[in-house]
Design an enzyme around this catalytic site. Sequence first.
Site, PDB file in Angstrom:
ATOM      1  N   HIS A  15     -13.828 -16.186   0.742  1.00  0.00           N
ATOM      2  CA  HIS A  15     -13.395 -17.209   1.699  1.00  0.00           C
ATOM      3  C   HIS A  15     -12.451 -18.228   1.063  1.00  0.00           C
ATOM      4  CE1 HIS A  15     -16.876 -19.645   0.127  1.00  0.00           C
ATOM      5  NE2 HIS A  15     -16.059 -20.642   0.374  1.00  0.00           N
ATOM      6  N   ASP A  71     -18.952 -11.924   0.340  1.00  0.00           N
ATOM      7  CA  ASP A  71     -18.043 -13.020  -0.015  1.00  0.00           C
ATOM      8  C   ASP A  71     -17.617 -12.916  -1.479  1.00  0.00           C
ATOM      9  OD1 ASP A  71     -16.557 -15.283   0.275  1.00  0.00           O
ATOM     10  OD2 ASP A  71     -18.244 -16.665   0.486  1.00  0.00           O
ATOM     11  N   GLN A  89     -19.316 -28.840  -1.213  1.00  0.00           N
ATOM     12  CA  GLN A  89     -17.900 -28.569  -0.993  1.00  0.00           C
ATOM     13  C   GLN A  89     -17.105 -28.630  -2.294  1.00  0.00           C
ATOM     14  OE1 GLN A  89     -19.497 -30.687   1.194  1.00  0.00           O
ATOM     15  NE2 GLN A  89     -19.649 -29.066   2.700  1.00  0.00           N
ATOM     16  N   GLY A  90     -16.235 -27.632  -2.505  1.00  0.00           N
ATOM     17  CA  GLY A  90     -15.415 -27.602  -3.702  1.00  0.00           C
ATOM     18  C   GLY A  90     -15.990 -26.722  -4.795  1.00  0.00           C
ATOM     19  N   ASP A  91     -17.300 -26.408  -4.670  1.00  0.00           N
ATOM     20  CA  ASP A  91     -17.936 -25.524  -5.646  1.00  0.00           C
ATOM     21  C   ASP A  91     -17.778 -24.054  -5.265  1.00  0.00           C
ATOM     22  OD1 ASP A  91     -18.935 -27.593  -7.319  1.00  0.00           O
ATOM     23  OD2 ASP A  91     -20.542 -27.966  -5.896  1.00  0.00           O
ATOM     24  N   SER A  92     -17.276 -23.788  -4.071  1.00  0.00           N
ATOM     25  CA  SER A  92     -17.097 -22.417  -3.600  1.00  0.00           C
ATOM     26  C   SER A  92     -16.433 -21.534  -4.652  1.00  0.00           C
ATOM     27  CB  SER A  92     -16.222 -22.401  -2.345  1.00  0.00           C
ATOM     28  OG  SER A  92     -16.966 -22.682  -1.204  1.00  0.00           O
TER      29      SER A  92
END
Length: 303
Positions: free
Chosen positions: A102, A149, A238-241
């Site tokens: 993603h 993912d 958020q941002g650790d994806s």
Amino acid sequence: MRLSPTSPIPPTRRTAARRITTAALAAGAALGLAATSVGTAHAADSADRGRPGTRIIGGTEQPDGKHPFMAALLQKGTGNPHDRQFCGGSLLEPGIVMTAAHCVEGTKPKEIETVVGRTVLSNKNQGELRNVAEIVVHPRYAKGEGAYDLALLMLEEPVEGVAPVNLPTAGTDALIRPGAKATVIGWGNTNTEVTNYPDRLRAVDVPIVSHIECKASYPQYDSKVNMCAGVEGKDSCQGDSGGPIFRKLQGRKGVFQVGITSYGDGCAAQGAPGVYTYTGSAKLWDTLEESAAGKRALNKLAG
């Protein structure tokens, strides 16, 4: 990645938000990111300063050089890397960085770059910066099955002098025993009340959660290709994806990456652990060869 409430997410991907912020949506317009690369929770606000990512909750700052295999995905540009980072990743082999699908679905290789071995995003003297030659998105994710993912970034030049992560033996579950502690690292959001995106890499130890418990929190959770970890007050965000969750084993060198940060309902909330793509899933790797690009990537990994 956690996504924005305005994004048109297909029904199969609405269970929880990917761990990337709405700032990534604006950046994605320039990068050509697909609309499905943004989600439903933890939307960014003006305090985000255009920052396209999320951070570790309940963690601590990491010293320089502690996690050399860690990668940051950056939008191509001349600005501060701290402002251009939008996802994490890990060095899977000298010429391949592993991340979440993603993070890069719909993106062209020329629009991004990756840096491996950097602890402080704004410190351009740290790590090895590489261009991306090809982006391989898991074919099942590309067809709408959000559980797969996984994406592989094929680098134009290999990274030298850095030991890649180890993966669990495909088809085993010994490293994801419920209650065992694993470590998540990233540059994602550190505060669920007042958004904060640190420049220095952070880490947090979290307990692995059973498939049964995770299924109770996320009805569409797929135990064949996912795992869960986290507890109230400690989680990725958020941002650790795309970044790694890993374990260090006594008497063994390096780390074993058991998962890739994927999605979650909020960050560090009670009863809502983070969901990760399980890197020990035989089904995850067997189905990668359903695309020609995936088959080429597997051949490269095999050697």
